[in-house]
Enzyme design. Structure first.
Site, PDB file in Angstrom:
ATOM      1  N   ALA A 280       0.573  -6.777   5.247  1.00 46.43           N
ATOM      2  CA  ALA A 280      -0.219  -7.451   4.222  1.00 46.43           C
ATOM      3  C   ALA A 280      -0.089  -8.965   4.337  1.00 46.43           C
ATOM      4  O   ALA A 280      -1.077  -9.699   4.240  1.00 46.43           O
ATOM      5  CB  ALA A 280       0.212  -6.985   2.840  1.00 46.43           C
TER       6      ALA A 280
ATOM      7  N   PRO B 204       9.972  -4.846  -0.573  1.00 45.93           N
ATOM      8  CA  PRO B 204      11.083  -4.528   0.334  1.00 45.93           C
ATOM      9  C   PRO B 204      10.619  -4.236   1.750  1.00 45.93           C
ATOM     10  O   PRO B 204       9.493  -3.784   1.981  1.00 45.93           O
ATOM     11  CB  PRO B 204      11.750  -3.310  -0.313  1.00 45.93           C
ATOM     12  CG  PRO B 204      10.739  -2.749  -1.246  1.00 45.93           C
ATOM     13  CD  PRO B 204       9.899  -3.885  -1.701  1.00 45.93           C
ATOM     14  N   ILE B 205      11.521  -4.506   2.699  1.00 43.52           N
ATOM     15  CA  ILE B 205      11.233  -4.377   4.123  1.00 43.52           C
ATOM     16  C   ILE B 205      11.723  -3.024   4.624  1.00 43.52           C
ATOM     17  O   ILE B 205      12.743  -2.510   4.167  1.00 43.52           O
ATOM     18  CB  ILE B 205      11.914  -5.526   4.887  1.00 43.52           C
ATOM     19  CG1 ILE B 205      11.353  -6.876   4.403  1.00 43.52           C
ATOM     20  CG2 ILE B 205      11.722  -5.389   6.394  1.00 43.52           C
ATOM     21  CD1 ILE B 205      12.172  -8.075   4.844  1.00 43.52           C
ATOM     22  N   GLY B 206      10.989  -2.441   5.582  1.00 45.46           N
ATOM     23  CA  GLY B 206      11.366  -1.133   6.100  1.00 45.46           C
ATOM     24  C   GLY B 206      11.254  -0.058   5.047  1.00 45.46           C
ATOM     25  O   GLY B 206      12.041   0.888   5.007  1.00 45.46           O
ATOM     26  N   ALA B 207      10.237  -0.196   4.191  1.00 43.85           N
ATOM     27  CA  ALA B 207      10.123   0.660   3.011  1.00 43.85           C
ATOM     28  C   ALA B 207       8.853   1.493   2.998  1.00 43.85           C
ATOM     29  O   ALA B 207       8.564   2.167   2.015  1.00 43.85           O
ATOM     30  CB  ALA B 207      10.188  -0.203   1.752  1.00 43.85           C
TER      31      ALA B 207
ATOM     32  N   LYS C 141       0.862  -1.193   0.000  1.00 37.67           N
ATOM     33  CA  LYS C 141       0.000   0.000   0.000  1.00 37.67           C
ATOM     34  C   LYS C 141       0.892   1.235   0.000  1.00 37.67           C
ATOM     35  O   LYS C 141       2.073   1.182   0.346  1.00 37.67           O
ATOM     36  CB  LYS C 141      -0.952   0.019   1.207  1.00 37.67           C
ATOM     37  CG  LYS C 141      -0.287   0.004   2.588  1.00 37.67           C
ATOM     38  CD  LYS C 141       0.177   1.367   3.075  1.00 37.67           C
ATOM     39  CE  LYS C 141       0.866   1.278   4.429  1.00 37.67           C
ATOM     40  NZ  LYS C 141       1.760   2.446   4.689  1.00 37.67           N
TER      41      LYS C 141
ATOM     42  N   ASP D 238      -1.420  -1.322  11.072  1.00 41.02           N
ATOM     43  CA  ASP D 238      -2.047  -1.208   9.753  1.00 41.02           C
ATOM     44  C   ASP D 238      -2.423  -2.555   9.137  1.00 41.02           C
ATOM     45  O   ASP D 238      -2.843  -2.613   7.983  1.00 41.02           O
ATOM     46  CB  ASP D 238      -1.159  -0.417   8.791  1.00 41.02           C
ATOM     47  CG  ASP D 238       0.227  -1.032   8.605  1.00 41.02           C
ATOM     48  OD1 ASP D 238       0.525  -2.036   9.265  1.00 41.02           O
ATOM     49  OD2 ASP D 238       1.002  -0.490   7.796  1.00 41.02           O
TER      50      ASP D 238
ATOM     51  N   LEU E  38       5.786   0.389   2.908  1.00 41.64           N
ATOM     52  CA  LEU E  38       4.804  -0.203   1.997  1.00 41.64           C
ATOM     53  C   LEU E  38       3.849  -1.180   2.679  1.00 41.64           C
ATOM     54  O   LEU E  38       2.942  -1.703   2.035  1.00 41.64           O
ATOM     55  CB  LEU E  38       5.535  -0.918   0.850  1.00 41.64           C
ATOM     56  CG  LEU E  38       6.329   0.012  -0.080  1.00 41.64           C
ATOM     57  CD1 LEU E  38       7.280  -0.800  -0.959  1.00 41.64           C
ATOM     58  CD2 LEU E  38       5.390   0.833  -0.946  1.00 41.64           C
ATOM     59  N   GLY E  39       4.068  -1.439   3.955  1.00 38.52           N
ATOM     60  CA  GLY E  39       3.156  -2.325   4.687  1.00 38.52           C
ATOM     61  C   GLY E  39       3.232  -3.778   4.277  1.00 38.52           C
ATOM     62  O   GLY E  39       2.262  -4.527   4.467  1.00 38.52           O
TER      63      GLY E  39
END
Length: 270
Positions: free
Chosen positions: A101, A91-94, A8, A133, A96-97
């Site tokens: 998800a 990607p992690i820590g980006a 997201k 989230d 984007l959730g």
């Protein structure tokens, strides 16, 4: 069962106050995008979890997918063991959730696979116990989000037919790092009203509070944003607490080699 937990973006993100429980209240619009992981869950003799793709830091036994399984297992003890295979792409820590998800799609998959009979509201209640989230990804459609990111209102925002480019400069920004430098303050705009205006008005009206604190430390974030605008983006912004920056375009942009050293996902918006 195979599903594709999608990322997201945050269209606007205002950190309005620090709560007594240590979390922060915020105001944002969450909007789903197509950058996705792959999650396979199958009945098995013993519970197991494995991941491929992007390396997931930390203890695998604490992965949110497993936590989601154990949470449901408490209330549905007859639920059999499963084998969970997560192929990590987002990607992690980006910002984007992606992990949220994965968690929500695990709940939805288990509900469907074993006919648990949970409606969206019930699944959201489980998801919200695992991350602020996570619940958003149960319905997985544009929402105005408030509270600590776990309360939602309907919002009439549609970017269907627009095109998005997401650029991640391979920087991991932890939630602790991002919130450690933020100074909560009331939003200077009514986000719901601002989002009801034409897209070409968003540039100077809808902001992400984290850009103010993170851009001086990571100037590449502003560089990416500026490049997206130079390529014709109608709106560009950092998402979440970083480090991904997105641009929304009227048509497919010719990004060529603009971001060849970074992770990039692009595609139409629904």
């Amino acid at each position: 069962m195979l599903t594709f937990p999608n990322a997201k973006i945050n269209i606007g993100l205002y950190i309005t106050e620090k709560r007594a429980d240590g979390f922060h209240n915020l105001s944002s619009c969450f909007y789903p995008v197509g950058w996705s992981d792959a999650l396979e869950i199958l009945p098995a003799e013993t519970l197991s979890f494995e991941s491929t793709g992007i390396d997931i830091p930390g203890d695998a036994s604490q992965n949110l997918c497993l936590k989601a399984y154990h949470l449901l297992k408490k209330d549905f003890p007859e639920m059999p063991p499963v084998r969970i295979h997560l192929h990590k792409v987002v990607p992690i820590g980006a910002g984007l959730g992606g992990g949220s998800a994965d968690c929500a799609f695990t709940i939805k998959s288990l509900n469907s696979l074993f006919s648990l009979g949970l409606d969206d509201k019930a699944m959201q209640a489980y998801a919200s116990q695992l991350g602020s989230d996570c619940a958003f990804f149960i319905e997985n459609k544009p929402k105005y989000c408030f509270g600590k990111g776990d309360q939602f209102d309907e919002i009439a925002v549609s970017l269907k037919g627009k095109y998005i480019v997401l650029v991640n400069p391979n920087i991991h920004i932890s939630t602790a790092e991002a919130y450690g430098s933020i100074k909560p303050k009331p939003a200077n705009v009514d986000l719901q009203i601002a989002l009801s205006q034409p897209l070409d008005t968003w540039k100077d009206a809808i902001l992400n509070d984290f850009e103010t604190s993170l851009t001086p430390k990571y100037p590449v974030l502003q560089e990416i944003k500026d490049t997206l605008y130079s390529l014709g983006a109608e709106y560009a912004c950092m998402t979440g607490s970083g480090s991904t920056v997105f641009g929304i375009f009227e048509n497919t942009p010719a990004i060529k080699q603009a971001f060849k050293e970074y992770m990039v996902w692009q595609g139409p918006l629904e």
